[in-house]
Scaffold this motif. Structure first.
Motif, PDB file in Angstrom:
ATOM      1  N   VAL A  62       0.829  -1.202   0.000  1.00  0.00           N
ATOM      2  CA  VAL A  62       0.000   0.000   0.000  1.00  0.00           C
ATOM      3  C   VAL A  62       0.865   1.254   0.000  1.00  0.00           C
ATOM      4  N   THR A  63       1.958   1.226   0.771  1.00  0.00           N
ATOM      5  CA  THR A  63       2.783   2.427   0.865  1.00  0.00           C
ATOM      6  C   THR A  63       3.900   2.432  -0.177  1.00  0.00           C
ATOM      7  N   GLY A  64       3.974   1.382  -0.977  1.00  0.00           N
ATOM      8  CA  GLY A  64       5.068   1.244  -1.927  1.00  0.00           C
ATOM      9  C   GLY A  64       4.872   2.097  -3.169  1.00  0.00           C
ATOM     10  N   THR A  66       4.037   3.401  -7.050  1.00  0.00           N
ATOM     11  CA  THR A  66       2.849   3.295  -7.889  1.00  0.00           C
ATOM     12  C   THR A  66       3.195   2.534  -9.152  1.00  0.00           C
ATOM     13  N   ALA A 417      -5.590  10.503  -4.785  1.00  0.00           N
ATOM     14  CA  ALA A 417      -6.471   9.363  -5.030  1.00  0.00           C
ATOM     15  C   ALA A 417      -6.101   8.183  -4.132  1.00  0.00           C
ATOM     16  N   ASP A 418      -4.818   8.095  -3.787  1.00  0.00           N
ATOM     17  CA  ASP A 418      -4.387   6.953  -2.980  1.00  0.00           C
ATOM     18  C   ASP A 418      -4.830   7.060  -1.524  1.00  0.00           C
ATOM     19  N   TYR A 420      -7.633   7.249  -0.445  1.00  0.00           N
ATOM     20  CA  TYR A 420      -8.823   6.457  -0.188  1.00  0.00           C
ATOM     21  C   TYR A 420      -8.495   5.010   0.150  1.00  0.00           C
ATOM     22  N   ILE A 421      -7.292   4.571  -0.205  1.00  0.00           N
ATOM     23  CA  ILE A 421      -6.868   3.238   0.238  1.00  0.00           C
ATOM     24  C   ILE A 421      -6.868   3.224   1.767  1.00  0.00           C
ATOM     25  N   PHE A 423      -8.416   5.367   3.808  1.00  0.00           N
ATOM     26  CA  PHE A 423      -9.739   5.555   4.383  1.00  0.00           C
ATOM     27  C   PHE A 423     -10.521   4.242   4.377  1.00  0.00           C
ATOM     28  N   GLY A 424     -10.395   3.497   3.273  1.00  0.00           N
ATOM     29  CA  GLY A 424     -11.058   2.193   3.204  1.00  0.00           C
ATOM     30  C   GLY A 424     -10.567   1.285   4.317  1.00  0.00           C
TER      31      GLY A 424
END
Lengths: 470, 309
Positions: A62-64, A66, A417-418, A420-421, A423-424
């Protein structure tokens, strides 16, 4: 109002941190004594380790970096092959050791998750809560922005203030009535476009034959949004509550679609530009809220405080108690004469009107475009309410401050945009570990815990799904 | 050209898209039947399956030109299989992470919906980050010629492939639910979970299998969708809402209803898109949903698999 029957003794709070106190009405819960080092090698512990390591890998991805579609797996692989992975794995193992060995922490965790078993009346808490605390928070809210940079002040208005107001409105739907509205931002859009329609001849191709001061648009937007809420809610709420979620989801998307595509009416994706600022010309007072964010901030703060007080009174009113009755046991509520459908619709309309109201404030900052009304914005407000604590007014405001503060803090580190990862992930994590939220409403927390123990319900969506284990 | 000149072409297009909706709708309906719960993250299962199939087919695609003959069949089959597997894996993980912990605590229904929304948000944006946020095209896997004409309308290879695969899956699922021991278990849990437990049905297993079967279908459907249109991180939302509409139209919880609803919705949308404006297709599906909720909320065929609430 009568609450559900609570089996078991209403235990005093001090004793609930003992193991006996953890036995909910539905029977004892699992408490595994585990601070013995030998327990580390038990299959359950090893499974925990596996889960944590997997989560560490996921966090690394997730933090890696794009990726792109030409090399679909490369980004994920790069994140895992990166030396950073060691850090994530170490965190996973340390967490595991803490969970496995931390007897002290466990006690703390137990206290945090102790079921609230007070008598029904007490669960409302004292009226208004501790006044000193509220005043201190208010003072912080008044003073803090003066110390910030202009960019941060702007963010306090656009990000925190508007979203706190929106979250307070959605809280009526989710927290008080126990329904789910996934197109909440649509009403916000209705408010914003109504403002552009009535206050400016140039903001949109479609405009009123006259112009109004934005202050006069507040009641119009409020009514229009509430009306839209009723029109949408009336056919849907007669059915299962969970249909409301998908209908509002579709509605939110359609409003977004219309706003984006109807070039001749809303100016399409370019958005409306040149909506006048809020201004007062009354009794010799001439004041205009200009581009400086601070005056907007204090206006918003005043509105938020008024809304919080108003909703606090609403929550304790006959209507609020009826909502609680509907959440806790809809059939019993209906049998005792609560007009369930009308009240659910009322909650939905009140929520919608707050959103419309916020839309006017948002639009009167001169410029907006349909991007602000995307589906993700709706989801974000849901995340704020869930994170803060549904049913808790202070909670949702704190939720807005924390989540938007985090967004602001991470604005250079994480692509918009990322976000929201995260927030999800926050939403799922909260639902698994702390469904009552960060600053829970005592009543809501009690409901959730009692319903999990098999007593009553905690929403207006019908019985719990299959496979639930009381 | 008038509507009636186009009628058969629109019908064929509508049936093709409708069969895809039907395939996705089955996932909603199965989970609804068993859990009485709208699986909001199903559209992301579809999206992930679609990417899986697309990437697998693209990796095996030889350079230059469109393959033909046996190689096309092979590529489509691999794409379908990998898509289905990815979908199943996604659905299994979803159930495991977002639903099971809540079931263990018997959380209120609202919690499931919210948890599913969170999972969906997570999956969509993670996919966006990993695979980029543009549309991803799948190169042609076969020569998309007109095979035959029906009442003057062209029927392409692509329509035939999609329709054939979708119908095969629908019939297969119908047989699975109606005719096997597993299907019996699913129906038992849908009718009355408590009694099913007493009769020795492993409810936990049935729930997992239901998610996995729904994921297999959605994943394969996702590959077919990517073959027709394209794939993107946000592709799940619109077909997801439409498939849900299809499920409600046919009667949620009802397997054959979902199939009928999907095909009908595809047709309505195809005709409506022609009569009004193509960009408002999505609005039509939404209006159908609201209309069906107002007029006949139990759907055309009734809510048979699950309890009518």
């Amino acid at each position: 109002m009568t609450g559900p029957n609570v089996p078991g003794q209403p235990a005093p709070r001090s004793s609930t941190s003992t193991r006996e106190g953890r036995e909910g009405p539905g029977g004892p819960r699992r408490v595994r004594p585990s601070w013995h080092p030998a327990g580390l090698r038990s299959p359950a512990r090893l499974r925990q380790l596996g889960v944590l390591v997997l989560l560490g890998l996921l966090a690394a991805v997730v933090t890696g970096p794009t990726g792109n579609s030409d090399h679909p797996l490369r980004a994920a692989w790069d994140s895992i092959a990166d030396p950073r992975i060691v850090l994530f794995l170490v965190i996973a193992v340390v967490l595991w050791l803490i969970v496995a060995l931390g007897g002290q922490l466990r006690t703390l965790a137990v206290r945090w998750t102790t079921p609230v078993r007070e008598p029904v009346g007490a669960a409302y808490g004292r009226r208004g809560g501790p006044i000193a605390l509220n005043l201190a928070l208010l003072a912080v809210a008044i003073i803090a922005p003066m110390l910030f940079s202009t960019a941060a002040q702007q963010w306090m208005v656009d990000g925190v203030g508007i979203y706190a107001l929106l979250a307070l409105g959605l809280n009526v739907v989710v927290g008080y009535a126990g329904l789910l509205d996934l197109g909440y931002i649509a009403f916000f859009a209705i408010g914003a476009y109504t403002t552009a329609y009535f206050t400016s001849q140039t903001a949109m191709p479609w405009h009123a034959p006259f112009t109004l001061n934005p202050f006069f648009v507040f009641p119009i937007a409020l009514l229009l949004a509430a009306l839209a809420g009723v029109v949408l809610g009336a056919p849907t709420l007669r059915l299962r509550g969970d249909y409301l979620a998908i209908v509002t989801l579709g509605f939110g998307e359609i409003i977004h679609l219309l706003a984006n595509n109807a070039d001749g009416v809303t100016n399409g994706a370019r958005g409306a530009f040149g909506v006048p600022h809020l201004s007062i010309h009354l009794l010799g007072i001439d004041y205009t809220w200009g581009i400086d964010p601070l005056p907007y901030y204090y206006l918003l703060l005043a509105i938020i405080v008024i809304v919080m007080i108003a909703f606090g009174r609403l929550e304790r009113s006959r209507i609020g108690r009826s909502w609680a009755a509907i959440r806790e046991d809809e059939i019993a509520a209906e049998a005792t004469g609560v007009a369930t459908l009308r009240l659910k619709l009322l909650a939905f309309a009140i929520g919608a009107s707050v959103s419309g109201f916020a839309g006017v404030l948002f639009a009167s900052k001169q410029f907006f475009n349909p991007q602000s009304f995307s589906l993700q914005a709706s989801f974000f407000i849901v995340a704020v309410v869930i994170f803060g604590g549904m049913g808790s007014r202070l909670g949702v405001v704190v939720g807005a401050v924390v989540l938007q503060g985090l967004t602001f803090y991470l604005r250079d580190l994480v692509a918009p945009a990322d976000r929201y990862i995260y927030f999800g992930a926050v939403i799922v994590t909260m639902m698994i570990f702390r469904p009552q939220g960060l600053v829970p409403s005592r009543r809501r927390r009690r409901e959730i815990e009692l319903s999990e123990a098999g007593v009553g319900a905690a929403d207006a969506l019908g019985a719990a799904p299959t496979g639930a284990r009381p | 050209m008038g509507f009636f000149d186009q009628f058969w072409q629109l019908t064929i297009d509508g049936l093709m898209v409708g069969s895809l909706y039907a395939v996705i709708a089955l996932g909603y309906t199965l989970v609804y039947g068993v859990l009485q719960l709208i699986n909001f993250a199903h559209s992301e299962v579809f999206m992930l399956g679609s990417f899986g199939g697309l990437f697998a087919a693209r990796a095996l695609l030889p350079d230059g030109g469109v393959p033909g003959g046996f190689q096309s069949v092979y590529l489509v089959a691999v794409g379908l299989a990998v898509g289905a597997l990815c979908g199943a894996l996604a659905a299994f993980t979803l159930e495991r992470v977002a639903y099971r912990p809540l079931r263990r605590r018997s959380a209120p229904r609202l919690a499931y919906l919210i948890s599913a929304i969170g999972a969906s948000l997570f999956a969509v944006n993670l996919a966006g980050k990993e695979f980029g946020r543009q549309n991803v095209d799948l190169p042609d896997l076969f020569h998309n010629d007109t095979v035959f004409t029906l009442f003057g309308a062209d029927v392409s290879t692509q329509s035939l492939v999609i329709f054939a695969v979708a119908i095969a899956m629908l019939v297969g699922l119908d047989r699975l639910v109606a005719g096997t021991r597993l299907g019996q278990g699913i129906r038992a849990v849908a009718q009355d979970a408590d009694t099913a437990v007493l009769m020795g049905v492993n409810v936990e297993r049935i729930i997992i299998v239901t998610f996995v079967v729904g994921g297999l279908l959605a994943g394969a459907g996702g590959f077919l969708y990517a073959m027709t249109f394209n794939a993107s991180y946000s592709m799940g939302f619109v077909p997801g809402v439409k498939a849900f509409t299809a499920a409600v139209l046919g009667g949620i919880g009802n397997v054959r209803g979902a199939m009928l609803g999907g095909l009908l919705l595809g047709l309505v949308e195809s005709y409506g898109g022609y009569l009004f404006q193509a960009s408002y297709k999505d609005v039509i599906a939404f209006l159908v949903l609201v209309a069906i909720l107002m007029i006949r909320p139990s759907g055309l065929l009734g809510e048979r698999l699950g309890r009518a609430a």
